[in-house]
Design a protein around this motif. Sequence first.
Motif, PDB file in Angstrom:
ATOM      1  N   ALA A  22       0.828  -1.207   0.000  1.00  0.00           N
ATOM      2  CA  ALA A  22       0.000   0.000   0.000  1.00  0.00           C
ATOM      3  C   ALA A  22       0.863   1.259   0.000  1.00  0.00           C
ATOM      4  CB  ALA A  22      -0.923  -0.006   1.213  1.00  0.00           C
ATOM      5  N   ALA A  23       2.002   1.191   0.680  1.00  0.00           N
ATOM      6  CA  ALA A  23       2.869   2.360   0.777  1.00  0.00           C
ATOM      7  C   ALA A  23       3.626   2.622  -0.520  1.00  0.00           C
ATOM      8  CB  ALA A  23       3.865   2.170   1.926  1.00  0.00           C
ATOM      9  N   LYS A  24       3.946   1.569  -1.259  1.00  0.00           N
ATOM     10  CA  LYS A  24       4.815   1.727  -2.427  1.00  0.00           C
ATOM     11  C   LYS A  24       4.083   1.849  -3.754  1.00  0.00           C
ATOM     12  CE  LYS A  24       8.656   1.600  -0.122  1.00  0.00           C
ATOM     13  NZ  LYS A  24       9.513   2.800  -0.046  1.00  0.00           N
ATOM     14  N   CYS A  25       2.813   1.515  -3.798  1.00  0.00           N
ATOM     15  CA  CYS A  25       2.096   1.688  -5.063  1.00  0.00           C
ATOM     16  C   CYS A  25       1.839   3.171  -5.288  1.00  0.00           C
ATOM     17  CB  CYS A  25       0.762   0.934  -5.055  1.00  0.00           C
ATOM     18  SG  CYS A  25      -0.199   1.283  -6.559  1.00  0.00           S
ATOM     19  N   PRO A  26       2.318   3.731  -6.401  1.00  0.00           N
ATOM     20  CA  PRO A  26       2.135   5.157  -6.650  1.00  0.00           C
ATOM     21  C   PRO A  26       0.822   5.484  -7.359  1.00  0.00           C
ATOM     22  CG  PRO A  26       3.575   4.240  -8.315  1.00  0.00           C
ATOM     23  CD  PRO A  26       3.184   3.086  -7.394  1.00  0.00           C
ATOM     24  N   HIS A  27      -0.041   4.481  -7.540  1.00  0.00           N
ATOM     25  CA  HIS A  27      -1.232   4.696  -8.360  1.00  0.00           C
ATOM     26  C   HIS A  27      -2.543   4.633  -7.577  1.00  0.00           C
ATOM     27  CE1 HIS A  27       1.279   4.718 -11.916  1.00  0.00           C
ATOM     28  NE2 HIS A  27       1.893   3.649 -11.444  1.00  0.00           N
ATOM     29  N   GLY A  28      -2.458   4.584  -6.259  1.00  0.00           N
ATOM     30  CA  GLY A  28      -3.669   4.647  -5.453  1.00  0.00           C
ATOM     31  C   GLY A  28      -4.570   3.437  -5.562  1.00  0.00           C
ATOM     32  N   VAL A  29      -3.989   2.299  -5.867  1.00  0.00           N
ATOM     33  CA  VAL A  29      -4.793   1.076  -5.990  1.00  0.00           C
ATOM     34  C   VAL A  29      -5.292   0.623  -4.618  1.00  0.00           C
ATOM     35  CG1 VAL A  29      -4.744  -1.360  -6.670  1.00  0.00           C
ATOM     36  CG2 VAL A  29      -3.643   0.374  -8.111  1.00  0.00           C
ATOM     37  N   PHE A  30      -4.427   0.780  -3.623  1.00  0.00           N
ATOM     38  CA  PHE A  30      -4.788   0.327  -2.279  1.00  0.00           C
ATOM     39  C   PHE A  30      -5.457   1.450  -1.491  1.00  0.00           C
ATOM     40  CE2 PHE A  30      -1.286  -2.413  -3.631  1.00  0.00           C
ATOM     41  CZ  PHE A  30      -1.738  -3.669  -3.250  1.00  0.00           C
ATOM     42  N   ASP A  31      -6.301   1.063  -0.550  1.00  0.00           N
ATOM     43  CA  ASP A  31      -6.991   2.013   0.307  1.00  0.00           C
ATOM     44  C   ASP A  31      -6.043   2.468   1.410  1.00  0.00           C
ATOM     45  OD1 ASP A  31      -8.636   3.434   1.985  1.00  0.00           O
ATOM     46  OD2 ASP A  31     -10.241   1.931   2.018  1.00  0.00           O
ATOM     47  N   SER A  32      -5.560   3.697   1.326  1.00  0.00           N
ATOM     48  CA  SER A  32      -4.565   4.187   2.288  1.00  0.00           C
ATOM     49  C   SER A  32      -5.150   4.264   3.698  1.00  0.00           C
ATOM     50  CB  SER A  32      -4.032   5.556   1.855  1.00  0.00           C
ATOM     51  OG  SER A  32      -5.092   6.480   1.746  1.00  0.00           O
ATOM     52  N   ALA A  33      -6.444   4.398   3.811  1.00  0.00           N
ATOM     53  CA  ALA A  33      -7.073   4.488   5.128  1.00  0.00           C
ATOM     54  C   ALA A  33      -7.047   3.151   5.862  1.00  0.00           C
ATOM     55  CB  ALA A  33      -8.510   4.965   4.981  1.00  0.00           C
ATOM     56  N   LYS A  34      -6.886   2.071   5.088  1.00  0.00           N
ATOM     57  CA  LYS A  34      -6.876   0.731   5.688  1.00  0.00           C
ATOM     58  C   LYS A  34      -5.456   0.230   5.958  1.00  0.00           C
ATOM     59  CE  LYS A  34     -11.356  -0.210   5.717  1.00  0.00           C
ATOM     60  NZ  LYS A  34     -11.978   0.379   4.583  1.00  0.00           N
ATOM     61  N   ALA A  35      -4.446   0.922   5.456  1.00  0.00           N
ATOM     62  CA  ALA A  35      -3.058   0.505   5.640  1.00  0.00           C
ATOM     63  C   ALA A  35      -2.717   0.445   7.120  1.00  0.00           C
ATOM     64  CB  ALA A  35      -2.132   1.483   4.911  1.00  0.00           C
ATOM     65  N   PRO A  36      -1.878  -0.510   7.570  1.00  0.00           N
ATOM     66  CA  PRO A  36      -1.069  -1.388   6.738  1.00  0.00           C
ATOM     67  C   PRO A  36      -1.810  -2.604   6.173  1.00  0.00           C
ATOM     68  CG  PRO A  36      -0.629  -1.856   9.035  1.00  0.00           C
ATOM     69  CD  PRO A  36      -1.572  -0.690   9.012  1.00  0.00           C
ATOM     70  N   SER A  37      -3.076  -2.784   6.494  1.00  0.00           N
ATOM     71  CA  SER A  37      -3.814  -3.872   5.856  1.00  0.00           C
ATOM     72  C   SER A  37      -4.007  -3.537   4.379  1.00  0.00           C
ATOM     73  CB  SER A  37      -5.175  -4.059   6.522  1.00  0.00           C
ATOM     74  OG  SER A  37      -5.023  -4.465   7.862  1.00  0.00           O
ATOM     75  N   PRO A  38      -3.674  -4.459   3.503  1.00  0.00           N
ATOM     76  CA  PRO A  38      -3.779  -4.173   2.076  1.00  0.00           C
ATOM     77  C   PRO A  38      -5.195  -4.438   1.553  1.00  0.00           C
ATOM     78  CG  PRO A  38      -2.758  -6.306   2.394  1.00  0.00           C
ATOM     79  CD  PRO A  38      -3.047  -5.762   3.768  1.00  0.00           C
ATOM     80  N   VAL A  39      -5.889  -3.375   1.230  1.00  0.00           N
ATOM     81  CA  VAL A  39      -7.235  -3.486   0.685  1.00  0.00           C
ATOM     82  C   VAL A  39      -7.235  -2.847  -0.706  1.00  0.00           C
ATOM     83  CG1 VAL A  39      -9.650  -2.820   0.945  1.00  0.00           C
ATOM     84  CG2 VAL A  39      -8.284  -3.440   2.967  1.00  0.00           C
ATOM     85  N   VAL A  40      -7.542  -3.647  -1.714  1.00  0.00           N
ATOM     86  CA  VAL A  40      -7.568  -3.142  -3.087  1.00  0.00           C
ATOM     87  C   VAL A  40      -8.852  -2.332  -3.273  1.00  0.00           C
ATOM     88  CG1 VAL A  40      -7.603  -3.756  -5.532  1.00  0.00           C
ATOM     89  CG2 VAL A  40      -6.178  -5.057  -3.935  1.00  0.00           C
ATOM     90  N   LYS A  41      -8.682  -1.021  -3.407  1.00  0.00           N
ATOM     91  CA  LYS A  41      -9.826  -0.115  -3.492  1.00  0.00           C
ATOM     92  C   LYS A  41     -10.104   0.332  -4.921  1.00  0.00           C
ATOM     93  CE  LYS A  41     -11.386   4.345  -1.646  1.00  0.00           C
ATOM     94  NZ  LYS A  41     -10.932   5.550  -0.900  1.00  0.00           N
ATOM     95  N   ASN A  42      -9.037   0.533  -5.690  1.00  0.00           N
ATOM     96  CA  ASN A  42      -9.179   1.033  -7.058  1.00  0.00           C
ATOM     97  C   ASN A  42      -8.462   0.120  -8.053  1.00  0.00           C
ATOM     98  OD1 ASN A  42     -10.549   3.531  -6.322  1.00  0.00           O
ATOM     99  ND2 ASN A  42      -8.574   4.144  -5.469  1.00  0.00           N
ATOM    100  N   PRO A  43      -9.001  -1.063  -8.285  1.00  0.00           N
ATOM    101  CA  PRO A  43      -8.321  -1.998  -9.197  1.00  0.00           C
ATOM    102  C   PRO A  43      -8.160  -1.449 -10.605  1.00  0.00           C
ATOM    103  CG  PRO A  43     -10.565  -2.746  -8.712  1.00  0.00           C
ATOM    104  CD  PRO A  43     -10.254  -1.627  -7.750  1.00  0.00           C
ATOM    105  N   GLU A  44      -9.055  -0.549 -11.006  1.00  0.00           N
ATOM    106  CA  GLU A  44      -8.973   0.012 -12.357  1.00  0.00           C
ATOM    107  C   GLU A  44      -7.764   0.920 -12.529  1.00  0.00           C
ATOM    108  OE1 GLU A  44     -11.251   2.796  -9.794  1.00  0.00           O
ATOM    109  OE2 GLU A  44     -11.291   0.640 -10.112  1.00  0.00           O
ATOM    110  N   ALA A  45      -7.157   1.347 -11.418  1.00  0.00           N
ATOM    111  CA  ALA A  45      -5.978   2.220 -11.490  1.00  0.00           C
ATOM    112  C   ALA A  45      -4.678   1.430 -11.614  1.00  0.00           C
ATOM    113  CB  ALA A  45      -5.920   3.116 -10.255  1.00  0.00           C
TER     114      ALA A  45
END
Length: 91
Positions: A21-44
């Motif tokens: 979540a910290a290293k993806c620069p495209h906002g795919v993961f939900d930053s509010a859920k980090a460090p748990s990895p939740v895929v929020k924007n798969p289209e990105a």
Amino acid sequence: MAKTWYPVIDYLVCAECGTCAAKCPHGVFDSAKAPSPVVKNPEACIDHCHNCGNRCPTGAITYVGDNTSWVPPHGTQKSKETGCSCEGHCC
Ligand code: SF4
Ligand code: SF4
């Protein structure tokens, strides 16, 4: 942009380190859920990017649509079977 390519997290293997979540620069993961990895924007997610999977220390990430021969570089088959992230140290 690719809706046919995005990361899938094996939560039995994930250590919730937050790296993906910290290293993806495209906002795919939900930053509010980090460090748990939740895929929020798969289209990105970027087609054929393996950045988060290459950084994952437990091999918990694979990709929908991946027809390459890529395999997670970290983690062991044993840890995947047991769900333990010890990489062979305790089981
Ligand atoms: S594959 Fe690349 S673009 Fe997609 S979530 Fe991982 S780091 Fe982000
Ligand atoms: S990098 Fe791997 S172990 Fe760390 S939070 Fe992401 S999926 Fe889980």
